[in-house]
Design a protein around this motif. Structure first.
Motif, short mmCIF file in Angstrom:
data_model
loop_
_atom_site.label_atom_id
_atom_site.label_comp_id
_atom_site.label_asym_id
_atom_site.label_seq_id
_atom_site.Cartn_x
_atom_site.Cartn_y
_atom_site.Cartn_z
N VAL A 98 -14.40 -33.76 4.48
CA VAL A 98 -13.75 -32.49 4.17
C VAL A 98 -12.65 -32.75 3.14
N GLU A 108 -15.22 -24.05 0.42
CA GLU A 108 -14.51 -23.10 1.29
C GLU A 108 -15.46 -22.08 1.91
N VAL A 150 -15.83 -20.81 4.72
CA VAL A 150 -15.36 -19.83 5.70
C VAL A 150 -14.07 -19.14 5.26
N SER A 172 -15.08 -18.25 11.73
CA SER A 172 -15.05 -19.47 10.91
C SER A 172 -15.48 -20.67 11.72
N MET A 196 -18.70 -23.01 10.89
CA MET A 196 -18.54 -24.45 10.68
C MET A 196 -19.40 -25.25 11.65
N ASP A 197 -19.45 -24.81 12.90
CA ASP A 197 -20.29 -25.49 13.90
C ASP A 197 -21.74 -25.50 13.47
N PHE A 223 -22.18 -27.86 10.25
CA PHE A 223 -22.05 -29.30 10.47
C PHE A 223 -23.08 -29.81 11.48
N CYS A 225 -17.31 -30.85 2.08
CA CYS A 225 -16.93 -29.45 2.29
C CYS A 225 -15.45 -29.29 2.00
N LEU A 283 -12.00 -27.16 2.37
CA LEU A 283 -11.45 -26.24 3.37
C LEU A 283 -9.97 -26.07 3.14
N LEU A 334 -9.69 -26.74 11.32
CA LEU A 334 -11.15 -26.72 11.22
C LEU A 334 -11.66 -28.05 10.69
N ALA A 335 -10.95 -28.60 9.73
CA ALA A 335 -11.37 -29.87 9.13
C ALA A 335 -11.42 -30.96 10.19
N TRP A 338 -14.56 -31.36 12.72
CA TRP A 338 -15.88 -31.87 12.38
C TRP A 338 -15.89 -33.09 11.46
#
Ligand SMILES: Nc1ncnc2c1ncn2[C@@H]1O[C@H](COP(=O)(O)OP(=O)(O)O)[C@@H](O)[C@H]1O
Ligand SMILES: [Mg+2]
Length: 270
Positions: free
Chosen positions: A38, A177, A179, A187, A191-192, A195, A207, A209, A214-215, A218
């Motif tokens: 990320v 970006e 999301v 979001s 992302m789920d 990934f 990705c 972000l 969020l980063a 994952w």
């Protein structure tokens, strides 16, 4: 480049407006196959410019970009098309065709694997239609296959775009970006889906972000950009110091004081 390195960026510099704007300044990093990287950084730090170099949408002003062992800047026409077939791109703005069905959007992801154009769902083979339905099922939208895509919510449209990207069977997915226009709960779901699918298919992900939380959910690798410079390149593990991550968002105010910024919204002077 060792055999498992899929992206190698060396001293990448990009200027715009006849050198007046430096978007990237001597950025170097390498990504091994299967990594979930990320790229974080404030708005304007160079994230999109970096991703766009990886599939040849930008030409470097200096330095080099190697992807799947090819020098991207030297590719044209057929060579560039062949590389792009291996690279899926997920956009902030989804880039789906709103007036056609979800299934047709997903099927279009297979176009690079086919010869000639296709018009309508029935112009694809039965096997491909089944494959596209399976991809829609993976992103939780099998029941929307025959619905016009523009009747779906933003998060659902982005999931259609992800299914289309998976249909391409890429080796690398770049997501810029993905999301940014969605609310926090949606979001997380998107992302789920992105990934988890890429892990299942052993796809390397890079990705960008805005949101650190969020980063960290994952990524196994974080790259930080500040004003076009690489200021962070680290594995994500239990040892990772959150402050080091937050420092990516640090700016200097006009008096030289350090300002910590997070998501452009909260600024803390230290
Ligand atoms: N096509 C362009 N022409 C001129 N300046 C650009 C262009 N694309 C990006 N920039 C500039 O390069 C810098 C990095 O932009 P960008 O890569 O879009 O950042 P991010 O994606 O992190 O928000 C910004 O200063 C931006 O204004
Ligand atoms: Mg951007």
């Amino acid at each position: 480049m060792n055999e498992r390195t899929v992206v190698e960026v060396t001293d990448l510099t990009k200027t715009f407006d006849n050198g007046r704007v430096t978007a990237l300044n001597k950025v170097s990093f390498a990504v091994p196959e299967g990594d979930l990287t990320v790229v974080i950084g404030l708005s304007g730090s160079g994230k999109s410019t970096l991703l766009r170099h990886l599939n040849g949408m930008h030409e470097p002003s200096g330095g080099s970009v190697r992807v799947l062992d090819l020098d991207v800047a030297s590719l044209k026409g057929k060579g560039l098309r062949e590389l792009r077939r291996e690279i899926g791109f997920v956009f902030q703005s989804f880039n789906i065709v709103g007036r056609v069905t979800c299934l047709e959007n997903v099927l279009s992801g297979a176009l690079g694997r086919l010869r000639g154009p296709r018009y309508g769902v029935l112009s694809y083979s039965k096997a491909l239609r089944r494959e596209a339905l399976e991809q829609l099922d993976r992103v939780g939208l099998a029941d929307r296959a025959f619905q016009r895509t523009d009747t779906l919510s933003g998060g659902q449209q982005q999931r259609v775009a992800i299914a289309r990207t998976l249909m391409q069977k890429p080796r690398i997915v770049l997501a810029d970006e993905p999301v940014a226009s969605l609310d926090p709960e949606i979001s997380g779901q998107v992302m789920d889906v992105l990934f988890r699918s890429c892990v299942e298919d052993r796809i390397t992900v890079i990705c960008s972000l805005h949101q650190v939380d969020l980063a960290l959910g994952w990524a196994n690798r974080l790259i930080g950009l500040r004003d076009g410079e690489l200021v962070l390149d680290t594995r994500v593990d239990s040892e990772l110091d959150q402050q080091v991550v937050m420092d990516v968002y640090q700016r200097l105010d006009p008096t030289g004081q350090k300002i910590h910024e997070y998501r452009d919204s909260t600024a803390v002077t230290s």
